[in-house]
Design an enzyme around this catalytic site. Structure first.
Site, PDB file in Angstrom:
ATOM      1  N   HIS A 152       0.846  -1.210   0.000  1.00  0.00           N
ATOM      2  CA  HIS A 152       0.000   0.000   0.000  1.00  0.00           C
ATOM      3  C   HIS A 152       0.879   1.258   0.000  1.00  0.00           C
ATOM      4  O   HIS A 152       0.484   2.294   0.537  1.00  0.00           O
ATOM      5  CB  HIS A 152      -0.969   0.001   1.186  1.00  0.00           C
ATOM      6  CG  HIS A 152      -2.122  -0.950   0.998  1.00  0.00           C
ATOM      7  ND1 HIS A 152      -3.377  -0.544   0.642  1.00  0.00           N
ATOM      8  CD2 HIS A 152      -2.185  -2.301   1.097  1.00  0.00           C
ATOM      9  CE1 HIS A 152      -4.187  -1.604   0.546  1.00  0.00           C
ATOM     10  NE2 HIS A 152      -3.473  -2.682   0.810  1.00  0.00           N
TER      11      HIS A 152
ATOM     12  N   SER B 247      -4.690 -10.058 -12.337  1.00  0.00           N
ATOM     13  CA  SER B 247      -5.357  -8.992 -13.105  1.00  0.00           C
ATOM     14  C   SER B 247      -4.362  -8.261 -14.002  1.00  0.00           C
ATOM     15  O   SER B 247      -4.608  -8.092 -15.202  1.00  0.00           O
ATOM     16  CB  SER B 247      -6.089  -8.018 -12.176  1.00  0.00           C
ATOM     17  OG  SER B 247      -5.230  -7.451 -11.224  1.00  0.00           O
TER      18      SER B 247
ATOM     19  N   ASP C 242       1.556  -3.524  -9.761  1.00  0.00           N
ATOM     20  CA  ASP C 242       1.321  -4.806 -10.432  1.00  0.00           C
ATOM     21  C   ASP C 242       1.633  -4.738 -11.920  1.00  0.00           C
ATOM     22  O   ASP C 242       2.255  -5.639 -12.487  1.00  0.00           O
ATOM     23  CB  ASP C 242      -0.136  -5.241 -10.229  1.00  0.00           C
ATOM     24  CG  ASP C 242      -0.484  -5.417  -8.756  1.00  0.00           C
ATOM     25  OD1 ASP C 242       0.435  -5.339  -7.921  1.00  0.00           O
ATOM     26  OD2 ASP C 242      -1.675  -5.631  -8.459  1.00  0.00           O
TER      27      ASP C 242
HETATM   28  P1  ADP Z   1      -5.442 -10.677  -8.329  1.00  0.00           P
HETATM   29  O1  ADP Z   1      -4.935  -9.666  -9.294  1.00  0.00           O
HETATM   30  O2  ADP Z   1      -4.772 -10.594  -7.008  1.00  0.00           O
HETATM   31  O3  ADP Z   1      -5.414 -12.070  -8.867  1.00  0.00           O
HETATM   32  P2  ADP Z   1      -7.895  -9.213  -8.737  1.00  0.00           P
HETATM   33  O4  ADP Z   1      -9.176  -9.185  -8.001  1.00  0.00           O
HETATM   34  O5  ADP Z   1      -7.154  -7.938  -8.904  1.00  0.00           O
HETATM   35  O6  ADP Z   1      -6.972 -10.327  -8.045  1.00  0.00           O
HETATM   36  O7  ADP Z   1      -8.132  -9.789 -10.196  1.00  0.00           O
HETATM   37  C1  ADP Z   1      -8.826 -11.017 -10.358  1.00  0.00           C
HETATM   38  C2  ADP Z   1      -9.801 -10.893 -11.518  1.00  0.00           C
HETATM   39  O8  ADP Z   1      -9.079 -10.748 -12.756  1.00  0.00           O
HETATM   40  C3  ADP Z   1     -10.639 -12.117 -11.734  1.00  0.00           C
HETATM   41  O9  ADP Z   1     -11.803 -12.080 -10.912  1.00  0.00           O
HETATM   42  C4  ADP Z   1     -11.000 -12.040 -13.199  1.00  0.00           C
HETATM   43  O10 ADP Z   1     -12.058 -11.138 -13.427  1.00  0.00           O
HETATM   44  C5  ADP Z   1      -9.747 -11.412 -13.804  1.00  0.00           C
HETATM   45  N1  ADP Z   1      -8.823 -12.429 -14.341  1.00  0.00           N
HETATM   46  C6  ADP Z   1      -7.548 -12.615 -13.984  1.00  0.00           C
HETATM   47  N2  ADP Z   1      -6.986 -13.626 -14.694  1.00  0.00           N
HETATM   48  C7  ADP Z   1      -7.932 -14.088 -15.525  1.00  0.00           C
HETATM   49  C8  ADP Z   1      -7.990 -15.129 -16.520  1.00  0.00           C
HETATM   50  N3  ADP Z   1      -6.929 -15.902 -16.779  1.00  0.00           N
HETATM   51  N4  ADP Z   1      -9.160 -15.310 -17.160  1.00  0.00           N
HETATM   52  C9  ADP Z   1     -10.233 -14.544 -16.907  1.00  0.00           C
HETATM   53  N5  ADP Z   1     -10.231 -13.562 -16.001  1.00  0.00           N
HETATM   54  C10 ADP Z   1      -9.116 -13.321 -15.301  1.00  0.00           C
HETATM   55 MG    MG Z   2      -5.144  -7.577  -9.111  1.00  0.00          MG
END
Ligand code: ADP
Ligand code: MG
Length: 393
Positions: A44, A140, A187
């Protein structure tokens, strides 16, 4: 001992090309790849113009793509049931997961003021990933950057430093403006600029990033990442409210950001909650600098102390930990880790531990046993081998 597998990037890209041909009835032209990340320390702090020290994971997201002549976008993911189809204009309001993928194409095509938009063509895209999703390991940014890299490759563009920066900005815009989840930029920056064998020190005030050697063999350490499988998505408001607290604290101190605050200034805040929030940010930024020094000195005990101090600060002052994360940290250290802390946005997700390599098995077993005893869902572990940033697979 089994760890969540990153897979072989050539095999994954080949498999994705086959799936692409089955899904769309034609061959993919390119496959973009972008990694997840684990943040060693500096949580953060990115949106406070501070310092962070993440490393790119071997776990990555892959995006196979081929141009379409009709200008339409067709997006599918092997991790999502629903696909999405639309135009570049409609991409700005793509729902759900498609917002991350279509959003980056929309942002690349947009006129940024500092440069005209790219001529993003219509395309078919198929995504696959070995990054745990929603685990605080940045799936993400990985999907945003993998799709962005694929689109740039379709345009024949060279993935040089200015284009990497442009992709960072487009990925941030997708997540902030299309998905509506504002991030600080860590990120996307590490996804585009990660390096094998190194962590990356990113300075969000100076807008610089520099590699910091992370020779784990020489240190005799393993970066153990433990995904608690507790979903942080349930706590979406937490991130925004911490951000708002930090902005309020800076403004009460008459500063542009908490990067400029001293610890004495943070302690002078009258409001108890804002004081603790500011204290976390100020001390955390200092800990990033100290961690870089400890890595350069190969000072394992100092690294351990810094990670633990970071966790305590997030648990008590920033209040973004949870029972599962606290359990990982406590158990890992009892079982021989030098240090451990929650990593990522918080409220669930993953912990990162620096473990003497000969103790990894003992730590994993102890954490697993603790989760059983507490009645928590089984965690999954992965190895944080510092890996390369985004590119073509
Ligand atoms: P993190 O980045 O920590 O994994 P986030 O909440 O920022 O968590 O992002 C997760 C979201 O990103 C998922 O709920 C989905 O909507 C999207 N996402 C990430 N990778 C994929 C993927 N391979 N296919 C589809 N959606 C994805
Ligand atoms: Mg994320």
């Amino acid at each position: 001992m089994t760890f969540w597998d990153a897979g072989d990037s050539h095999d994954l890209a080949d498999g994705l090309r086959s799936s692409f041909a089955e899904t769309f009835g034609r061959d993919a032209e390119v496959v973009g790849r972008a990694p997840g990340r684990v943040n060693l320390i500096g949580e953060h702090t990115d949106y406070n113009a501070g310092l962070v020290l993440p490393l790119a994971l071997p776990h990555a997201t892959y995006a196979a793509a081929a141009r379409r002549q009709d200008g339409r976008l067709r997006l599918r993911s092997r991790q999502a049931e629903e696909g999405w189809e639309g135009t570049l204009d409609e991409a700005a309001s793509a729902p759900g997961w498609a917002g991350y993928a279509a959003g980056v194409l929309w942002a690349l095509a947009r006129d940024t003021g500092s440069g005209t938009g790219l001529e993003v063509p219509g395309m078919d895209v198929l995504v696959d990933s070995t990054v745990p999703i929603g685990a605080g390991l940045s799936s993400s940014a990985a999907i945003e950057c993998a799709v962005g890299v694929a689109a740039c490759a379709l345009l024949g563009l060279d993935l040089d430093d200015p284009l990497r920066e442009r992709l960072v900005a487009a990925a941030m815009a997708a997540e902030g403006e299309v998905v509506g989840a504002p991030t600080g930029g860590m990120d996307q920056t590490i996804a585009m600029h990660g390096l094998a064998g190194a962590a990356v020190l990113i300075d969000f005030d100076a807008h610089t990033h520099e590699p910091v050697d992370l020779d784990l063999d020489a240190l005799g350490l393993t970066v153990l990442v433990t995904d608690t499988q507790v979903s942080h998505a349930l706590n979406d408001g937490g991130y925004a409210s911490r951000r708002a607290d930090c902005e309020e604290a800076a403004s009460l101190l008459g500063l542009a950001s908490l990067r400029e605050a001293t610890q004495a200034q943070a302690e002078s805040l009258e409001d108890e909650r804002l004081r603790r929030r500011a204290r976390h940010v100020v001390t955390e930024i200092a800990r990033v600098t100290e961690t870089v020094a400890a890595l350069r000195d190969s000072d394992r005990p100092a690294l351990g102390r810094l990670l633990l101090a970071s966790h305590v600060s997030m648990r008590d002052d920033f209040e973004i930990s949870c029972a599962e994360l606290d359990a990982v940290v406590e158990t890992a250290v009892e079982a021989g880790a030098m240090g451990s802390r929650m990593t990522g946005g918080g409220f669930g997700g993953s912990a990162v531990s620096l473990v003497p390599t000969e103790r990894v098995e003992a730590v994993v077993r102890a954490v697993d046993a603790r989760f059983v005893a507490e009645g928590f869902r089984a965690p999954r572990h992965l190895l944080g081998v510092p890996s390369a940033g985004a590119g073509l697979a």
